[in-house]
Design a protein around this motif. Structure first.
Motif, PDB file in Angstrom:
ATOM      1  N   SER A  92       0.836  -1.189   0.000  1.00 29.55           N
ATOM      2  CA  SER A  92       0.000   0.000   0.000  1.00 29.55           C
ATOM      3  C   SER A  92       0.873   1.243   0.000  1.00 29.55           C
ATOM      4  O   SER A  92       1.893   1.299   0.673  1.00 29.55           O
ATOM      5  N   GLN A  93       0.478   2.203  -0.792  1.00 26.02           N
ATOM      6  CA  GLN A  93       1.206   3.457  -0.840  1.00 26.02           C
ATOM      7  C   GLN A  93       0.962   4.241   0.447  1.00 26.02           C
ATOM      8  O   GLN A  93      -0.141   4.229   0.980  1.00 26.02           O
ATOM      9  N   PRO A  94       1.987   4.908   0.962  1.00 22.34           N
ATOM     10  CA  PRO A  94       1.763   5.688   2.181  1.00 22.34           C
ATOM     11  C   PRO A  94       0.747   6.780   1.933  1.00 22.34           C
ATOM     12  O   PRO A  94       0.825   7.508   0.942  1.00 22.34           O
ATOM     13  N   GLU A  95      -0.210   6.871   2.832  1.00 22.87           N
ATOM     14  CA  GLU A  95      -1.247   7.872   2.710  1.00 22.87           C
ATOM     15  C   GLU A  95      -1.007   8.973   3.738  1.00 22.87           C
ATOM     16  O   GLU A  95      -0.526   8.718   4.836  1.00 22.87           O
ATOM     17  N   PRO A  96      -1.321  10.179   3.372  1.00 25.47           N
ATOM     18  CA  PRO A  96      -1.162  11.249   4.366  1.00 25.47           C
ATOM     19  C   PRO A  96      -2.076  11.018   5.552  1.00 25.47           C
ATOM     20  O   PRO A  96      -3.213  10.573   5.414  1.00 25.47           O
ATOM     21  N   GLU A  97      -1.538  11.295   6.744  1.00 26.14           N
ATOM     22  CA  GLU A  97      -2.324  11.080   7.950  1.00 26.14           C
ATOM     23  C   GLU A  97      -3.500  12.053   7.991  1.00 26.14           C
ATOM     24  O   GLU A  97      -3.324  13.251   7.765  1.00 26.14           O
ATOM     25  N   PRO A  98      -4.695  11.514   8.244  1.00 27.13           N
ATOM     26  CA  PRO A  98      -5.847  12.425   8.309  1.00 27.13           C
ATOM     27  C   PRO A  98      -5.748  13.332   9.517  1.00 27.13           C
ATOM     28  O   PRO A  98      -5.240  12.950  10.565  1.00 27.13           O
ATOM     29  N   GLU A  99      -6.212  14.526   9.366  1.00 23.89           N
ATOM     30  CA  GLU A  99      -6.209  15.446  10.482  1.00 23.89           C
ATOM     31  C   GLU A  99      -7.193  14.980  11.543  1.00 23.89           C
ATOM     32  O   GLU A  99      -8.263  14.489  11.216  1.00 23.89           O
ATOM     33  N   PRO A 100      -6.814  15.053  12.825  1.00 19.43           N
ATOM     34  CA  PRO A 100      -7.709  14.568  13.877  1.00 19.43           C
ATOM     35  C   PRO A 100      -9.008  15.353  13.905  1.00 19.43           C
ATOM     36  O   PRO A 100      -9.054  16.542  13.601  1.00 19.43           O
ATOM     37  N   GLU A 101     -10.060  14.633  14.274  1.00 25.57           N
ATOM     38  CA  GLU A 101     -11.359  15.280  14.399  1.00 25.57           C
ATOM     39  C   GLU A 101     -11.315  16.289  15.545  1.00 25.57           C
ATOM     40  O   GLU A 101     -10.710  16.043  16.584  1.00 25.57           O
ATOM     41  N   PRO A 102     -11.904  17.438  15.349  1.00 21.16           N
ATOM     42  CA  PRO A 102     -11.934  18.400  16.459  1.00 21.16           C
ATOM     43  C   PRO A 102     -12.753  17.842  17.604  1.00 21.16           C
ATOM     44  O   PRO A 102     -13.713  17.112  17.394  1.00 21.16           O
ATOM     45  N   PRO A 103     -12.352  18.156  18.831  1.00 24.16           N
ATOM     46  CA  PRO A 103     -13.099  17.624  19.967  1.00 24.16           C
ATOM     47  C   PRO A 103     -14.504  18.197  20.008  1.00 24.16           C
ATOM     48  O   PRO A 103     -14.758  19.309  19.562  1.00 24.16           O
ATOM     49  N   GLY A 104     -15.426  17.404  20.556  1.00 27.45           N
ATOM     50  CA  GLY A 104     -16.798  17.853  20.670  1.00 27.45           C
ATOM     51  C   GLY A 104     -17.042  18.463  22.037  1.00 27.45           C
ATOM     52  O   GLY A 104     -16.526  17.987  23.050  1.00 27.45           O
ATOM     53  N   PHE A 105     -17.829  19.520  22.062  1.00 30.83           N
ATOM     54  CA  PHE A 105     -18.168  20.156  23.326  1.00 30.83           C
ATOM     55  C   PHE A 105     -19.509  19.615  23.793  1.00 30.83           C
ATOM     56  O   PHE A 105     -20.512  19.697  23.085  1.00 30.83           O
ATOM     57  N   ALA A 106     -19.516  19.004  24.976  1.00 31.57           N
ATOM     58  CA  ALA A 106     -20.732  18.437  25.544  1.00 31.57           C
ATOM     59  C   ALA A 106     -21.310  19.419  26.553  1.00 31.57           C
ATOM     60  O   ALA A 106     -20.628  19.831  27.491  1.00 31.57           O
ATOM     61  N   LEU A 107     -22.565  19.774  26.370  1.00 30.84           N
ATOM     62  CA  LEU A 107     -23.224  20.766  27.215  1.00 30.84           C
ATOM     63  C   LEU A 107     -24.197  20.075  28.158  1.00 30.84           C
ATOM     64  O   LEU A 107     -25.011  19.258  27.736  1.00 30.84           O
ATOM     65  N   SER A 108     -24.108  20.396  29.436  1.00 33.35           N
ATOM     66  CA  SER A 108     -25.020  19.832  30.428  1.00 33.35           C
ATOM     67  C   SER A 108     -26.310  20.642  30.452  1.00 33.35           C
ATOM     68  O   SER A 108     -26.291  21.867  30.632  1.00 33.35           O
ATOM     69  N   LEU A 109     -27.433  19.954  30.261  1.00 34.36           N
ATOM     70  CA  LEU A 109     -28.752  20.585  30.275  1.00 34.36           C
ATOM     71  C   LEU A 109     -29.652  19.867  31.278  1.00 34.36           C
ATOM     72  O   LEU A 109     -29.378  18.725  31.667  1.00 34.36           O
ATOM     73  N   ALA A 110     -30.733  20.530  31.654  1.00 39.52           N
ATOM     74  CA  ALA A 110     -31.750  19.898  32.488  1.00 39.52           C
ATOM     75  C   ALA A 110     -32.740  19.157  31.594  1.00 39.52           C
ATOM     76  O   ALA A 110     -32.988  19.559  30.451  1.00 39.52           O
ATOM     77  N   VAL A 111     -33.297  18.078  32.110  1.00 39.17           N
ATOM     78  CA  VAL A 111     -34.279  17.320  31.337  1.00 39.17           C
ATOM     79  C   VAL A 111     -35.472  18.213  30.972  1.00 39.17           C
ATOM     80  O   VAL A 111     -36.075  18.056  29.903  1.00 39.17           O
TER      81      VAL A 111
END
Length: 360
Positions: A92-111
């Motif tokens: 397999s030909q070397p493939e460029p490393e994919p850029e990491p996914e940006p982190p997700g921001f989890a928001l705390s809400l009330a039900v």
């Protein structure tokens, strides 16, 4: 009249084309004879090797070859190394490393924000990609009506309208996380003392540093109850369930807890492991992931009090949630499985936001 001196020697006529062609033929014939003679002579010096035919001249003729650049003659180009290029079709030909996914921001809400429809607005305002909902709090109160008997006679059930709203919300594309406080439960022990941790020498419910009661992880009914709640939440469509206080208490006056069947340190690890196994099995059919929140002091020397081990985190935790101090005790688990909680205060209640990896 006599002849002049220019006539002495007789008449010499011009050469004809025939004479010229005859001369050329003679020269060519002599050249061919010499070449053939040379080839026949040099045949004895031809050597056949694995690399082909080579000419091995006698010493008196080697003066005409250039040896190591020392003899005369025209300089021949240096021999180049034999380089062969073999292409492996399977490599397999070397493939460029994919850029990491940006982190997700989890928001705390009330039900309630899910029920009244304001959750979507909050997400858009903050840019959050995930929602955290506390569906079983430290008091033991549930945000939905559970089918479990213990929930019924402890009067901790929520409203059906909330359950319907949660199911509808979970059918959307927003990644939703349920927080569940397991054995720290201030209500169930009030209605059934048998399921509680108790003060030594009394029948009173033991209380931790916050003044809250605990159910005993040693009681099979309590382990089954909390595991069944995880199954109900998974069936409602939650993507991830974060368990909190899923071990024996590690803070407060532990030496005042009544020893016996409800609190036997030699059984702590087996009992906590049994609960995590039940919770994972209850959530698995619906695809929900079980994650674990750990505070500082719950591992290491604290394992003797909590019953929790790093191996159990590795085995049962889809993700490990905690503050900076708690996660620092787990260097071997660093990476995208670790979620650092960012505590916030809102309306006199504890909630937390977190930066988490993008869900798979």
């Amino acid at each position: 009249m006599g002849r002049s001196n220019r006539d002495v020697g007789g008449y010499r006529g011009r050469r004809t084309i025939t004479d010229i062609l005859r001369g050329i033929a003679i020269v060519l014939a002599v050249a061919v004879v010499l070449v053939l003679a040379g080839v026949l002579y040099l045949q004895r010096y031809l050597v056949y090797t694995d690399d082909g035919v080579k000419l091995d001249l006698p010493p008196f003729l080697q003066m005409f070859r250039q040896e190591d650049g020392e003899q005369g003659g025209s300089a021949s180009p240096p021999e180049l190394p034999d380089i062969s290029l073999t292409e492996d079709p399977d490599a397999s030909q070397p493939e460029p490393e994919p850029e990491p996914e940006p982190p997700g921001f989890a928001l705390s809400l009330a039900v309630d924000e899910i029920v009244n429809g304001t959750a979507a607005v909050r997400l858009e305002e903050t840019g959050a990609q995930a929602v955290i909902l506390e569906v079983k709090d430290r008091m033991g109160q549930l945000s939905w009506p559970s089918e479990q008997t213990i929930a019924g006679w402890s009067h901790v059930n929520g409203q059906q309208a909330a359950a319907d709203a949660l199911r509808q919300w979970n059918q959307g594309e927003v990644y939703t996380i349920a927080r569940v406080h397991c054995f720290r439960d201030d209500t169930v022990p009030y209605y059934n003392n048998r399921l509680a941790l108790r003060w030594a020498g009394t029948e009173w419910n033991w209380r931790d540093e916050l003044g809250l009661r605990w159910t005993s992880p040693a009681q099979e009914d309590i382990r089954a109850y909390n595991a069944a709640l995880c199954g109900e939440l998974a069936a409602m469509g939650f993507d991830e369930i974060v368990l909190e206080e899923f071990y024996f208490p590690v803070t407060g006056k532990l030496d005042t807890i009544r020893r016996g069947d409800s609190y036997n340190p030699s059984q702590f690890t087996a009992q906590v492991e049994d609960f995590l196994t039940r919770a994972q099995q209850a959530a698995e059919p619906y695809g929900a992931k079980i994650s674990l929140r750990i505070p500082a002091g719950v591992l290491g020397e604290g394992s003797a009090a909590s019953g929790l081990t790093p191996e159990m985190l590795e085995r049962f935790g889809y993700r490990i949630w905690g503050d900076r101090e708690g996660l620092s005790a787990l260097p071997e688990l660093e990476g995208e499985r670790m979620v650092q909680i960012v505590p916030q205060a809102e309306e006199n209640r504890e909630l937390f936001q977190a930066v988490i990896p993008q869900p798979e």
